[in-house]
Design a protein around this motif. Structure first.
Motif, PDB file in Angstrom:
ATOM      1  N   ILE A 100      -0.925   9.463   6.639  1.00  0.00           N
ATOM      2  CA  ILE A 100      -1.934   8.829   7.484  1.00  0.00           C
ATOM      3  C   ILE A 100      -2.969   8.110   6.623  1.00  0.00           C
ATOM      4  CG2 ILE A 100      -1.637  10.512   9.350  1.00  0.00           C
ATOM      5  CD1 ILE A 100      -4.269  11.831   8.349  1.00  0.00           C
ATOM      6  N   LYS A 101      -3.649   7.147   7.239  1.00  0.00           N
ATOM      7  CA  LYS A 101      -4.791   6.519   6.576  1.00  0.00           C
ATOM      8  C   LYS A 101      -6.002   7.386   6.863  1.00  0.00           C
ATOM      9  CE  LYS A 101      -3.315   1.728   6.582  1.00  0.00           C
ATOM     10  NZ  LYS A 101      -3.501   0.410   7.199  1.00  0.00           N
ATOM     11  N   ASP A 102      -6.643   7.822   5.802  1.00  0.00           N
ATOM     12  CA  ASP A 102      -7.820   8.676   5.901  1.00  0.00           C
ATOM     13  C   ASP A 102      -8.922   7.985   5.102  1.00  0.00           C
ATOM     14  OD1 ASP A 102      -9.337  11.026   6.485  1.00  0.00           O
ATOM     15  OD2 ASP A 102      -8.844  11.817   4.489  1.00  0.00           O
ATOM     16  N   ASN A 103      -9.910   7.428   5.800  1.00  0.00           N
ATOM     17  CA  ASN A 103     -10.958   6.646   5.133  1.00  0.00           C
ATOM     18  C   ASN A 103     -10.359   5.545   4.253  1.00  0.00           C
ATOM     19  OD1 ASN A 103     -13.135   8.073   6.264  1.00  0.00           O
ATOM     20  ND2 ASN A 103     -12.912   9.679   4.726  1.00  0.00           N
ATOM     21  N   GLU A 154       6.104   2.611  10.887  1.00  0.00           N
ATOM     22  CA  GLU A 154       4.642   2.533  10.863  1.00  0.00           C
ATOM     23  C   GLU A 154       4.145   2.362  12.292  1.00  0.00           C
ATOM     24  OE1 GLU A 154       1.141  -0.270   8.895  1.00  0.00           O
ATOM     25  OE2 GLU A 154       3.234  -0.579   8.347  1.00  0.00           O
ATOM     26  N   GLU A 155       3.174   3.182  12.655  1.00  0.00           N
ATOM     27  CA  GLU A 155       2.557   3.097  13.978  1.00  0.00           C
ATOM     28  C   GLU A 155       1.060   3.271  13.793  1.00  0.00           C
ATOM     29  OE1 GLU A 155       2.143   2.410  17.867  1.00  0.00           O
ATOM     30  OE2 GLU A 155       4.119   2.447  16.916  1.00  0.00           O
ATOM     31  N   GLY A 156       0.333   2.183  13.880  1.00  0.00           N
ATOM     32  CA  GLY A 156      -1.115   2.247  13.674  1.00  0.00           C
ATOM     33  C   GLY A 156      -1.427   2.692  12.264  1.00  0.00           C
ATOM     34  N   ASP A 157      -2.163   3.795  12.141  1.00  0.00           N
ATOM     35  CA  ASP A 157      -2.555   4.336  10.838  1.00  0.00           C
ATOM     36  C   ASP A 157      -1.634   5.461  10.369  1.00  0.00           C
ATOM     37  OD1 ASP A 157      -4.636   2.602  10.666  1.00  0.00           O
ATOM     38  OD2 ASP A 157      -6.171   4.037  11.281  1.00  0.00           O
ATOM     39  N   THR A 158      -0.433   5.561  10.947  1.00  0.00           N
ATOM     40  CA  THR A 158       0.489   6.640  10.621  1.00  0.00           C
ATOM     41  C   THR A 158       1.829   6.077  10.164  1.00  0.00           C
ATOM     42  OG1 THR A 158      -0.550   8.041  12.309  1.00  0.00           O
ATOM     43  CG2 THR A 158       1.618   8.723  11.523  1.00  0.00           C
ATOM     44  N   PHE A 159       2.340   6.671   9.093  1.00  0.00           N
ATOM     45  CA  PHE A 159       3.659   6.312   8.570  1.00  0.00           C
ATOM     46  C   PHE A 159       4.559   7.545   8.635  1.00  0.00           C
ATOM     47  CE2 PHE A 159       0.573   3.692   6.428  1.00  0.00           C
ATOM     48  CZ  PHE A 159       1.157   2.433   6.368  1.00  0.00           C
ATOM     49  N   MET A 213       0.825  -1.201   0.000  1.00  0.00           N
ATOM     50  CA  MET A 213       0.000   0.000   0.000  1.00  0.00           C
ATOM     51  C   MET A 213       0.870   1.266   0.000  1.00  0.00           C
ATOM     52  SD  MET A 213      -3.033   0.966   2.667  1.00  0.00           S
ATOM     53  CE  MET A 213      -4.422   1.818   2.023  1.00  0.00           C
ATOM     54  N   LEU A 214       1.858   1.325   0.895  1.00  0.00           N
ATOM     55  CA  LEU A 214       2.740   2.485   0.966  1.00  0.00           C
ATOM     56  C   LEU A 214       3.587   2.592  -0.302  1.00  0.00           C
ATOM     57  CD1 LEU A 214       3.780   4.905   2.578  1.00  0.00           C
ATOM     58  CD2 LEU A 214       5.411   3.362   3.691  1.00  0.00           C
ATOM     59  N   ASP A 215       4.095   1.469  -0.799  1.00  0.00           N
ATOM     60  CA  ASP A 215       4.881   1.485  -2.041  1.00  0.00           C
ATOM     61  C   ASP A 215       4.090   2.101  -3.188  1.00  0.00           C
ATOM     62  OD1 ASP A 215       7.116   0.265  -0.921  1.00  0.00           O
ATOM     63  OD2 ASP A 215       6.540  -1.742  -1.547  1.00  0.00           O
ATOM     64  N   ARG A 216       2.864   1.653  -3.360  1.00  0.00           N
ATOM     65  CA  ARG A 216       2.012   2.174  -4.447  1.00  0.00           C
ATOM     66  C   ARG A 216       1.740   3.666  -4.273  1.00  0.00           C
ATOM     67  NH1 ARG A 216      -1.260  -2.514  -3.745  1.00  0.00           N
ATOM     68  NH2 ARG A 216      -2.753  -1.157  -2.733  1.00  0.00           N
ATOM     69  N   PHE A 217       1.485   4.072  -3.030  1.00  0.00           N
ATOM     70  CA  PHE A 217       1.212   5.483  -2.760  1.00  0.00           C
ATOM     71  C   PHE A 217       2.415   6.348  -3.138  1.00  0.00           C
ATOM     72  CE2 PHE A 217       1.308   9.271  -0.120  1.00  0.00           C
ATOM     73  CZ  PHE A 217       0.065   9.823  -0.386  1.00  0.00           C
ATOM     74  N   LEU A 218       3.601   5.944  -2.717  1.00  0.00           N
ATOM     75  CA  LEU A 218       4.800   6.729  -3.008  1.00  0.00           C
ATOM     76  C   LEU A 218       5.107   6.734  -4.506  1.00  0.00           C
ATOM     77  CD1 LEU A 218       6.972   5.681   0.043  1.00  0.00           C
ATOM     78  CD2 LEU A 218       5.940   7.930  -0.367  1.00  0.00           C
ATOM     79  N   ASP A 219       4.941   5.606  -5.176  1.00  0.00           N
ATOM     80  CA  ASP A 219       5.117   5.570  -6.635  1.00  0.00           C
ATOM     81  C   ASP A 219       4.173   6.559  -7.304  1.00  0.00           C
ATOM     82  OD1 ASP A 219       7.079   3.626  -6.484  1.00  0.00           O
ATOM     83  OD2 ASP A 219       5.728   1.967  -7.010  1.00  0.00           O
TER      84      ASP A 219
END
Length: 128
Positions: free
Chosen positions: A115-118, A82-87, A1-7
């Protein structure tokens, strides 16, 4: 998920010569009240998302020679906690644009709070 977001982040911020900056897609990467900070020597300049986009839009209009080859950023690697919903992310990047008719290559680091938002990742703050 984080990889795709940063790409996606680096794909959105990059554009080819005569291609428009993807403002709408860029905005969607951030929470509405995100804080953007740019380190300029020993000074940190803080701005909101709209101010950053306006600044970039003005640069494209007033200094088109900087974008003769487009504008490209690509990630070279990253570290995160990563801590909970925060990177907490430190993303090393390479930036290419044009100066004096020649390609310029610069390197930097985007330090981001994501952060994870929805159930979607969004940038809450970034320092570069």
């Amino acid at each position: 998920m984080l990889d795709r977001f940063l790409d996606n982040f680096y794909q959105v911020i990059s554009f080819e010569k005569d291609e428009e900056f993807k403002e709408t897609e860029f905005k969607e990467l951030f929470i509405s009240n995100a804080v953007l900070m740019e380190k300029d020597n020993e000074i940190i300049i803080q701005k909101n998302l709209e101010q950053h986009i306006d600044e970039f839009r003005i640069a494209i209009k007033q200094y088109p020679q900087l974008f003769e080859l487009g504008f490209h950023e690509r990630q070279l690697g990253y570290q995160h906690i990563e801590e909970g919903d925060t990177f907490l992310v430190s993303s090393r990047y390479e930036k290419k644009y044009c100066r004096g008719g020649k390609e310029v290559v610069e390197y930097g680091v985007n330090h981001m709070v994501i952060i994870k938002d929805n159930k979607k990742l969004k940038i809450a703050s970034v320092l570069w």
